[in-house]
Design an enzyme around this catalytic site. Sequence first.
Site, PDB file in Angstrom:
ATOM      1  N   CYS A  73     -69.292  29.155-103.977  1.00 45.59           N
ATOM      2  CA  CYS A  73     -69.445  28.071-102.363  1.00 45.59           C
ATOM      3  C   CYS A  73     -67.950  27.920-101.816  1.00 45.59           C
ATOM      4  CB  CYS A  73     -69.665  26.718-102.826  1.00 45.59           C
ATOM      5  SG  CYS A  73     -68.865  26.005-101.375  1.00 45.59           S
ATOM      6  N   CYS A 217     -70.045  27.276 -93.248  1.00 42.91           N
ATOM      7  CA  CYS A 217     -70.417  27.958 -95.446  1.00 42.91           C
ATOM      8  C   CYS A 217     -69.715  29.110 -95.313  1.00 42.91           C
ATOM      9  CB  CYS A 217     -71.836  28.794 -95.367  1.00 42.91           C
ATOM     10  SG  CYS A 217     -72.371  29.415 -96.577  1.00 42.91           S
TER      11      CYS A 217
END
Length: 274
Positions: A73, A217
């Site tokens: 992430c 993201c």
Amino acid sequence: MQFSKMHGLGNDFVVVDGVTQNVFFTPETIRRLANRHCGIGFDQLLIVEAPYDPELDFHYRIFNADGSEVSQCGNGARCFARFVTLKGLTNKKDISVSTQKGNMVLTVKDDNQIRVNMGEPIWEPAKIPFTANKFEKNYILRTDIQTVLCGAVSMGNPHCVVQVDDIQTANVEQLGPLLESHERFPERVNAGFMQIINKEHIKLRVYERGAGETQACGSGACAAVAVGIMQGLLNNNVQVDLSGGSLMIEWNGVGHPLYMTGEATHIYDGFITL
């Protein structure tokens, strides 16, 4: 349990120090904490652990809101670096961490920016993982509502990137879930929808695996730029605009690591009884 609430461009996290306190989470506990009405609310849970390798500084674990553990992430990595600095767990500017799929270096800059060495993009289909006979710059994916051309890459987690004319009108709500669970991605996939403004500027929406569409993201921004460069559509330094803000992505092509630079924001600290 003590925790911090943080966000990277609106992609929000609960970050937990697993170095100085003992923590254990079941998928059910994570789902309960992630609930924005009955829990704390977050896109991902990040856990800071002591390093598995004594040559590194920390181990970095990531759990989606649905309780599933994932390997990468990018926005979370920036918040991870900010967290360990704020909490006095390290005073280093260059922080080395391991993840499920490899190692990363996080650099804390003086202007509240965090630069993350995301490693080299992975294109080999079996390693993404993605079902294909060989690497191609574009793959045809058929869904129940639409056939799309996409690039497929791993940034430590799987991504498919679809170019669209306008991200505001792109059918992210319907197409995103169909791509996320497409049978050719056996571990599911993060689906990115990329609008190219020019060779150094794109806009992006990402439907994340296990989280749905998020404000931003980081690994999705990296994947979109990598795909765009491989397809000859983008230059080596690209600004990526997401609904939560902008990131700068640098990649000099195959054989080189990819870098992501952006902010990480601490919102508040809290305590909750599990």
